[in-house]
Design a protein around this motif. Structure first.
Motif, mmCIF file in Angstrom:
data_model
loop_
_atom_site.group_PDB
_atom_site.id
_atom_site.type_symbol
_atom_site.label_atom_id
_atom_site.label_comp_id
_atom_site.label_asym_id
_atom_site.label_seq_id
_atom_site.Cartn_x
_atom_site.Cartn_y
_atom_site.Cartn_z
ATOM 1 N N SER A 228 6.454 -44.442 11.196
ATOM 2 C CA SER A 228 6.574 -45.422 12.278
ATOM 3 C C SER A 228 6.145 -46.785 11.734
ATOM 4 O O SER A 228 5.441 -46.862 10.716
ATOM 5 C CB SER A 228 5.701 -45.026 13.466
ATOM 6 O OG SER A 228 4.327 -45.023 13.086
ATOM 7 N N SER A 233 2.153 -42.703 12.882
ATOM 8 C CA SER A 233 2.848 -41.455 13.139
ATOM 9 C C SER A 233 4.064 -41.352 12.234
ATOM 10 O O SER A 233 4.454 -42.314 11.561
ATOM 11 C CB SER A 233 3.259 -41.345 14.618
ATOM 12 O OG SER A 233 4.070 -42.446 14.995
ATOM 13 N N VAL A 235 8.130 -39.809 12.206
ATOM 14 C CA VAL A 235 9.270 -39.365 13.004
ATOM 15 C C VAL A 235 10.189 -38.548 12.100
ATOM 16 O O VAL A 235 10.416 -38.917 10.933
ATOM 17 C CB VAL A 235 10.013 -40.575 13.600
ATOM 18 C CG1 VAL A 235 11.308 -40.141 14.284
ATOM 19 C CG2 VAL A 235 9.114 -41.302 14.593
ATOM 20 N N SER A 256 8.176 -36.687 16.879
ATOM 21 C CA SER A 256 7.138 -37.505 16.246
ATOM 22 C C SER A 256 5.861 -36.679 16.151
ATOM 23 O O SER A 256 5.596 -35.822 17.000
ATOM 24 C CB SER A 256 6.883 -38.791 17.038
ATOM 25 O OG SER A 256 6.278 -38.504 18.292
ATOM 26 N N TRP A 309 11.248 -45.486 22.263
ATOM 27 C CA TRP A 309 10.081 -45.438 21.378
ATOM 28 C C TRP A 309 9.018 -46.416 21.889
ATOM 29 O O TRP A 309 9.376 -47.523 22.276
ATOM 30 C CB TRP A 309 10.464 -45.792 19.933
ATOM 31 C CG TRP A 309 9.273 -45.853 19.022
ATOM 32 C CD1 TRP A 309 8.610 -46.978 18.605
ATOM 33 C CD2 TRP A 309 8.577 -44.747 18.456
ATOM 34 N NE1 TRP A 309 7.560 -46.644 17.809
ATOM 35 C CE2 TRP A 309 7.508 -45.271 17.706
ATOM 36 C CE3 TRP A 309 8.740 -43.370 18.536
ATOM 37 C CZ2 TRP A 309 6.614 -44.455 17.017
ATOM 38 C CZ3 TRP A 309 7.850 -42.564 17.844
ATOM 39 C CH2 TRP A 309 6.809 -43.103 17.095
ATOM 40 N N PRO A 310 7.734 -46.015 21.920
ATOM 41 C CA PRO A 310 7.180 -44.759 21.382
ATOM 42 C C PRO A 310 7.192 -43.585 22.361
ATOM 43 O O PRO A 310 6.927 -42.464 21.968
ATOM 44 C CB PRO A 310 5.743 -45.149 21.042
ATOM 45 C CG PRO A 310 5.401 -46.194 22.044
ATOM 46 C CD PRO A 310 6.672 -46.980 22.268
ATOM 47 N N GLN A 311 7.510 -43.844 23.635
ATOM 48 C CA GLN A 311 7.545 -42.760 24.606
ATOM 49 C C GLN A 311 8.934 -42.128 24.646
ATOM 50 O O GLN A 311 9.930 -42.812 24.465
ATOM 51 C CB GLN A 311 7.176 -43.281 25.996
ATOM 52 C CG GLN A 311 5.756 -43.847 26.096
ATOM 53 C CD GLN A 311 4.707 -42.826 25.732
ATOM 54 O OE1 GLN A 311 4.815 -41.652 26.092
ATOM 55 N NE2 GLN A 311 3.672 -43.259 25.021
#
Length: 581
Positions: A228, A233, A235, A256, A309-311
């Motif tokens: 990321s 993180s 992915v 992720s 992203w990020p959710q």
């Protein structure tokens, strides 16, 4: 400026009146591997293999050159073993790559300073590693390696039988076992640091259906892991239901996981498939939307998607209305533009579109060869350019211009010695009403007053495309070298002509495509009366071999068939198939 070459002039120069091509010519041509662009867009590192019939004499090395081609390339490595997975460090001063060098049981990650010095090995994993990626701060690497849950048992047991309780049991020529792809990180600031397995103990990674994406060319499984933008993180792509391969469509999804490890989080919606996640320079997450498994069609286009992203959230399909399939994509240095390479009507072409969305537009017109793997540099774009006679070379492109400049010249001098006529592209309307594209390779030294045999060579797949591209294994000019015409027809089922055309083979698997090919032979003879229709041969591999079986049983016009790995019985094929539905 003197290095810029008009495509038409380049094609004419490479198709001279030399001698016919030989197998030695094809086999010993230098082979361009992958290429990487430095973060500032000013430098290129690329791999070149110099093959030989004696494997011990084959060499493969990395080269460094300015991205504008302003000075000659400099050799970075000097080994027989190949280097791959090239990745620039964020400051552009080092590269990471994988190689199997002396003492290595499997490929490992090496780091090489570009200002001089030897490469140092930073991993030593028994199952080898792939896909090294620098963390954005340059202080850590991620990479992929196979995790073997029964490694200790494997060493101690006295038998080597393979035990399976589900499909698949192999992929192409490789047996599958208990090993599964995992993602590791390595802290580069501590000499004593050990790799950390981010998927250790994760329920996803231990599930029966978990797998990476298979790559028959490179071998193994890939999770396509990327950092990321904040380095917090990782992915990656994962197949979630491989154990259902023989009775259901498999799904691949984007996940992720935190940089410290744990249970991965699903980012994409079930009931669809995604792959190849990439972050743009602006920090947006993109991926390829490869198919909707629940849709009742065999073939689906690969479309470009922007992911939440990020959710997690609903993906936005950016090329939904574009009737072409995304082969790969890359970003401009500022992230405002996306470059796509895609098959289109018998050619590999590069398209551009705004990152916010829009209709992809061709970057330049293509009438010879094809362009793939575009990458942005400080001077425009670099891409691989090849023709049926010319192996890939790196070229520089400028948007809005129909010219390219060769950055590498690995085989251009040798090609001038060969008679490799430019393929003839022609279309005709088949009796079923479809427009059919064809490539015709003329025999070397073609004399219109003479008669020549014709070889038909339909591609395999069937979802593939015959195009003006180089092949070491099935080289069209080598096939034509004894004095033959070679006809390659993009029958119904071929890619690059739209989703409906590619999917049209589903309910007419053999007869329809075969009839189009037979009609193409007659169409070619109308255009070239020097084709001797009393001397016809047909060759094919995989689905092309399947067509050979049909033609052998339904026609009498061919004097010879060559069938490589062609299906002969649907029931037995299903029982031995490792590719799923």
């Amino acid at each position: 400026m003197r290095h810029w070459i008009l495509l038409l002039i380049a094609a004419a120069a490479l198709a001279g009146a030399g001698r016919p091509v030989s197998h030695q010519d094809i086999w010993k041509m230098k082979r361009l591997g992958e290429a990487a662009v430095s973060p500032d867009g000013k430098w290129l590192v690329y791999a070149v293999t110099e093959p030989d019939y004696d494997p011990a004499k084959t060499a493969a090395d990395l080269w460094l050159m300015p991205a504008d081609g302003s000075s000659p390339a400099r050799r970075l490595t000097n080994t027989r073993g190949a280097e791959s997975d090239i990745a620039f460090s964020p400051d552009g001063k080092q590269i990471a790559f994988t190689a199997r060098r002396e003492g290595d049981e499997a490929p490992q990650v090496y780091i090489l300073p570009l200002d001089g010095g030897e490469a140092r090995r930073v991993t030593s994993l028994p199952n080898g590693v792939s896909n090294p990626q620098w963390r954005p701060d340059g202080k850590a690497l991620l990479f992929e390696s196979a995790f073997d849950p029964i490694a200790m048992q494997r060493k101690e047991r006295k038998w080597n039988a393979r035990v399976y309780d589900t499909f698949p049991i192999r992929y192409w020529n490789a047996w599958l076992d208990e090993k599964r792809p995992h993602i590791f990180t390595l802290d580069l600031t501590s000499p004593s640091a050990k790799p950390v397995d981010l998927l250790d103990g994760a329920a996803l990674a231990s599930s029966r259906g978990f797998a990476g994406r298979f790559n028959p060319l490179a071998g193994g499984q890939a999770l396509e892991a990327v950092w990321s933008p904040d380095g917090a993180s990782v992915v990656f792509t994962a197949v979630v239901n491989l154990d259902e391969l023989m009775y259901a469509e498999t799904e691949s999804h984007i996940f992720s996981v935190t940089a410290s490890g744990g249970e991965p989080r699903l980012l994409t919606e079930r009931g669809q498939s995604f792959a190849s996640p990439r972050f743009s320079p602006k920090g947006e997450l993109f991926a390829e939307h490869t198919r909707i498994p629940t849709r009742t069609r065999i073939y689906s286009l690969s479309r470009l998607a922007r992911l939440s992203w990020p959710q997690p959230g609903k993906a936005v399909i950016l090329t939904q209305a574009w009737d072409r399939s995304v082969s790969s994509f890359e970003f401009s240095l500022d992230g405002a533009t996306i470059y796509i390479d895609a098959e289109d009507s018998g050619f590999d072409k590069i398209f551009s579109m705004p990152a916010a969305g829009g209709t992809p537009a061709p970057l330049l017109e293509v009438s010879r060869g094809g362009y793939t793997n575009p990458q942005a540099t400080a001077y425009g774009l670099v891409a691989k350019y090849q023709t049926s006679a010319q192996p890939p070379e790196l070229v520089q492109l400028k948007p809005g211009s129909n010219v390219h400049a060769y950055l590498t010249r690995l085989n251009l001098d040798q090609l001038r010695e060969l008679d490799t006529p430019e393929p003839v592209h022609f279309w005709f309307t088949a009796k079923n009403g479809r427009r059919i594209h064809n490539l015709l390779i003329l025999p070397p030294g073609h004399d219109p007053a003479k008669k020549y045999p014709i070889v038909i060579f339909p591609h395999g797949g069937p979802n593939s495309m015959s195009k003006d591209a180089f092949s070491t294994r099935w080289n069209s000019h080598l096939l034509a070298s004894p004095g033959y015409f070679v006809l390659q027809t993009n029958y119904t089922g071929s890619t690059g002509f739209g989703e409906q055309f590619a999917d049209g083979i589903e309910r007419d698997v053999l007869r329809g495509p075969a009839q189009e090919i037979l009609e193409a032979v007659n169409e070619a003879a109308k255009r070239y009366p020097s084709i001797d229709l009393t001397r016809q041969a047909a060759i094919g591999a995989s689905y092309g071999g399947y067509l050979m079986n049909w033609l052998n049983g339904h026609t009498t016009q061919f004097k010879c068939f060559v069938n490589h790995a062609g299906a002969g019985n649907n029931e037995s094929q299903y029982g031995t198939n490792d590719g799923g539905l």
